[in-house]
Design a protein around this motif. Structure first.
Motif, mmCIF file in Angstrom:
data_model
loop_
_atom_site.group_PDB
_atom_site.id
_atom_site.type_symbol
_atom_site.label_atom_id
_atom_site.label_comp_id
_atom_site.label_asym_id
_atom_site.label_seq_id
_atom_site.Cartn_x
_atom_site.Cartn_y
_atom_site.Cartn_z
ATOM 1 N N UNK A 15 0.833 -1.207 0.000
ATOM 2 C CA UNK A 15 0.000 0.000 0.000
ATOM 3 C C UNK A 15 0.869 1.259 0.000
ATOM 4 N N UNK A 16 1.906 1.268 0.823
ATOM 5 C CA UNK A 16 2.788 2.442 0.884
ATOM 6 C C UNK A 16 3.523 2.639 -0.438
ATOM 7 N N UNK A 17 3.978 1.534 -1.060
ATOM 8 C CA UNK A 17 4.647 1.651 -2.352
ATOM 9 C C UNK A 17 3.703 2.223 -3.399
ATOM 10 N N UNK A 18 2.466 1.763 -3.390
ATOM 11 C CA UNK A 18 1.496 2.272 -4.361
ATOM 12 C C UNK A 18 1.249 3.765 -4.150
ATOM 13 N N UNK A 19 1.158 4.189 -2.895
ATOM 14 C CA UNK A 19 0.928 5.600 -2.614
ATOM 15 C C UNK A 19 2.093 6.461 -3.097
ATOM 16 N N UNK A 20 3.311 6.011 -2.860
ATOM 17 C CA UNK A 20 4.485 6.773 -3.292
ATOM 18 C C UNK A 20 4.560 6.828 -4.813
ATOM 19 N N UNK A 21 4.328 5.685 -5.470
ATOM 20 C CA UNK A 21 4.373 5.664 -6.936
ATOM 21 C C UNK A 21 3.262 6.512 -7.550
ATOM 22 N N UNK A 22 2.083 6.460 -6.956
ATOM 23 C CA UNK A 22 0.983 7.282 -7.472
ATOM 24 C C UNK A 22 1.306 8.764 -7.353
ATOM 25 N N UNK A 23 1.989 9.152 -6.270
ATOM 26 C CA UNK A 23 2.371 10.556 -6.126
ATOM 27 C C UNK A 23 3.457 10.942 -7.124
ATOM 28 N N UNK A 24 4.385 10.037 -7.418
ATOM 29 C CA UNK A 24 5.462 10.344 -8.350
ATOM 30 C C UNK A 24 4.976 10.426 -9.792
ATOM 31 N N UNK A 25 4.147 9.464 -10.197
ATOM 32 C CA UNK A 25 3.660 9.422 -11.576
ATOM 33 C C UNK A 25 2.409 10.268 -11.784
ATOM 34 N N UNK A 26 1.827 10.747 -10.675
ATOM 35 C CA UNK A 26 0.579 11.525 -10.743
ATOM 36 C C UNK A 26 -0.484 10.756 -11.519
ATOM 37 N N UNK A 27 -0.568 9.482 -11.195
ATOM 38 C CA UNK A 27 -1.522 8.597 -11.863
ATOM 39 C C UNK A 27 -1.834 7.436 -10.936
ATOM 40 N N UNK A 28 -3.070 6.916 -11.051
ATOM 41 C CA UNK A 28 -3.458 5.750 -10.269
ATOM 42 C C UNK A 28 -3.249 4.442 -11.029
ATOM 43 N N UNK A 29 -3.000 4.533 -12.332
ATOM 44 C CA UNK A 29 -2.910 3.329 -13.155
ATOM 45 C C UNK A 29 -1.475 2.865 -13.372
ATOM 46 N N UNK A 30 -0.542 3.786 -13.590
ATOM 47 C CA UNK A 30 0.843 3.390 -13.839
ATOM 48 C C UNK A 30 1.460 2.644 -12.652
ATOM 49 N N UNK A 31 1.233 3.067 -11.408
ATOM 50 C CA UNK A 31 1.755 2.249 -10.295
ATOM 51 C C UNK A 31 1.210 0.832 -10.277
ATOM 52 N N UNK A 32 -0.028 0.672 -10.735
ATOM 53 C CA UNK A 32 -0.595 -0.682 -10.783
ATOM 54 C C UNK A 32 0.174 -1.556 -11.762
ATOM 55 N N UNK A 33 0.607 -0.984 -12.881
ATOM 56 C CA UNK A 33 1.401 -1.743 -13.852
ATOM 57 C C UNK A 33 2.735 -2.162 -13.243
#
Length: 556
Positions: free
Chosen positions: A381-399
């Protein structure tokens, strides 16, 4: 580790750019040399595989699904352990003779056992000593250094068990010292609870007998033994009440005569002579206080006879409890031994009012497993939150995070092929593996987004971005593997613990590398199509499929 990562981040932002500006000046000849050789061949093969994967995306998805499902199979093959025993060149052993055995006989038998154990070429020192009852003795066994012997400490424990098993009418065990210390002696400690002590003794004996049939359980022994000789005082409560004798007065008087202590302490301690303590007639003539008659003989309110009982009693929540201890044989995981223990208890069948549970390592193993699963969920969950903030997207972290579950089965396969169990150390290795695998996906997605922002089509951007990022991914992967190889080989004290972490990372990172290099581009291509198609078109497609699936037949 956290501090090292923070320092490396500072270096990456400061020292690395400065050094790059000073030294990275490639000429035309150097660039040409970089396009040839082994790495160029690897690049060509990877681009062919990537092009085929983008043309057969469903096949890649099916392969990923099958890989993820294999996690459950490898999980059962590997088994779970808490902390594997480290080879400290030491063994601890003890044995118990029948009740009533003299100290002299116990000592002589210990000397004979020690001579046979010291005769083993891998044994450097054997120290025997008695502790507690006269029929109980201990061994402290020191082995020669690991580099000077061919057998491990676990194999030496099996050899010592072979020596002790040649003696009749004894119960014995051989324990491996824990690297942490302070824990229960036996990995398996099943606690059976109930209201009747005799019934508990019989249940524990039957369960121990069934546990001995499994090869993964050794040194099986229940803690309760009803063979200790004793004089039993059975008080007639009605008669004692009639003449005013209280149970506390009877117990205090008997305790004073046999143990030399009572409810109050005096400078002078009184007790029966040793030859009088074994005479029931002397005990029968003992006087106990009475509120009505002053003093009465014990035989007037109780019957005294010889019998057998336990050396000590254990209670929990005002219930009797008996522990059945066992060690885990070499080459078997702790969870398998615990499962066979549960199966043995269930085969015996506990009556109503009786229950069982585990203490010691099995209890800690279950707690640790749930805590690690929770920690892994929170980490994701924390990794997803950090990646979503970096990419400014909810989908790219999922990939990017699609690669995380694909690395787990390869890590389990590495443990299985090397004969290791999923322990606390290998679980920590999985945590590190998730962070390393995630890094590759970040490089792929970030550069693909950059090329698309420059106007390059999706497929060409995916091919070019993964071609450019292939070498950094291979460089970091190979450097990590090279750094962990000495740890995985296991040299020096405590090497078994560190080797579990290294094997998990090396195997998981190496085996899942190709699949992660392919699944991220394939998932990115699906996401790009999803973003390009209008929502109305996607809705129409879904509704059209739903209508075609429920189309009425001609008969309707």
């Amino acid at each position: 580790m956290a501090m090292a990562i923070l320092v490396s981040l500072l270096v990456a932002f400061t020292l690395t750019p400065m050094l790059s500006s000073r030294f990275l000046q490639l000429g035309g000849a150097e660039k040409k040399a970089h396009t040839q050789g082994f790495l160029h061949s690897v690049e060509v093969l990877y681009l062919r595989a990537l092009d085929w994967s983008l043309s057969h995306r469903r096949v890649i998805i099916l392969i990923c699904g099958a890989t993820f499902l294999s996690t459950f199979g490898f999980y059962h093959l590997v088994g779970r352990d808490w902390i594997p025993a480290d080879d400290q060149s030491e063994l601890i052993s003890s044995y118990t003779l029948p009740e009533g055995t003299s100290l002299d006989k116990t000592t002589k038998l210990a000397e004979d056992m020690a001579e046979r154990i010291i005769a083993l070429p891998e044994v450097a020192l054997v120290q025997s000593f008695t502790h507690g009852p006269t029929n109980h003795a201990h061994f402290f066994i020191v082995l020669v250094p690991r580099s000077e012997r061919n057998r491990t400490h676990a194999q030496m424990a099996t050899a010592v068990r072979g020596i002790l098993s040649s003696y009749r009418n004894i119960t014995y065990n051989v324990r491996l010292p824990s690297v942490l210390g302070g824990e229960i002696y036996f990995p398996i400690a099943a606690v059976i609870r109930g209201p009747e002590l005799a019934q508990l003794a019989e249940l524990s004996k039957q369960a121990a007998g069934r546990m001995m049939k499994y090869p993964d359980l050794v040194d099986v022994n229940p803690s309760l033994n009803l063979n200790t000789p004793e004089l039993q005082v059975k008080v007639d409560r009605q008669r004692a009440a009639d003449i005013g004798v209280r149970m506390t007065d009877v117990s205090d008087a008997v305790r004073l005569f046999y143990s030399g202590e009572g409810s109050e302490q005096y400078p002078v301690t009184m007790q029966l002579l040793p030859e009088q303590r074994d005479n029931p007639d002397v005990l029968a003539r003992m006087m106990v206080p009475s509120t009505k008659l002053g003093q009465v003989r014990l035989e007037n309110v109780a019957t005294i006879g010889r019998g057998a009982g336990p050396a000590s009693l254990q209670r929990y929540n005002r219930e009797f409890q008996v522990s059945v201890y066992a060690n885990v044989a070499t080459g078997y995981p702790l969870d398998l031994a615990a499962a066979h223990t549960v199966q043995s208890i269930k085969e015996v069948g506990l009556p109503a009012g009786y229950s069982y549970l585990f203490s010691g390592q099995v209890k800690v193993l279950e707690e640790t497993t749930w805590n690690l699963l929770l920690a892994m969920l929170l980490a994701s969950i924390f990794m997803y939150m950090v990646l979503a903030a970096q990419f400014e997207s909810f989908t790219y972290p999922f990939i990017i995070m699609l690669t995380l579950p694909l690395s787990v089965p390869f890590a389990l396969f590495s443990l299985w092929i090397t004969g290791r169990a999923l322990s606390l150390w290998s679980a920590l290795g999985m945590f590190l593996l998730l962070g390393i695998v995630k890094k590759n996906g970040i490089l792929q997605v970030d550069y693909t987004n950059r090329l698309r922002a420059q106007g390059m089509p999706v497929r060409e951007a995916i091919m070019e971005a993964n071609r450019v990022r292939l070498r950094p991914i291979l460089m970091t992967t190979l450097s990590i593997i090279a750094g962990l190889i000495p740890v995985a080989i296991g040299i020096g004290a405590g090497s078994e613990q560190r080797a579990s972490i290294a094997v998990t990372i090396i195997g998981g990172q190496t085996l899942c590398l190709l699949l992660t290099l392919l699944v991220v581009p394939v998932a990115y291509s699906y996401l790009a199509e999803f973003e390009a198609a209008p929502w109305a078109e996607w809705t129409a497609r879904l509704l059209g499929r739903a209508r075609s699936s429920v189309r009425p037949s001609d008969n309707d």
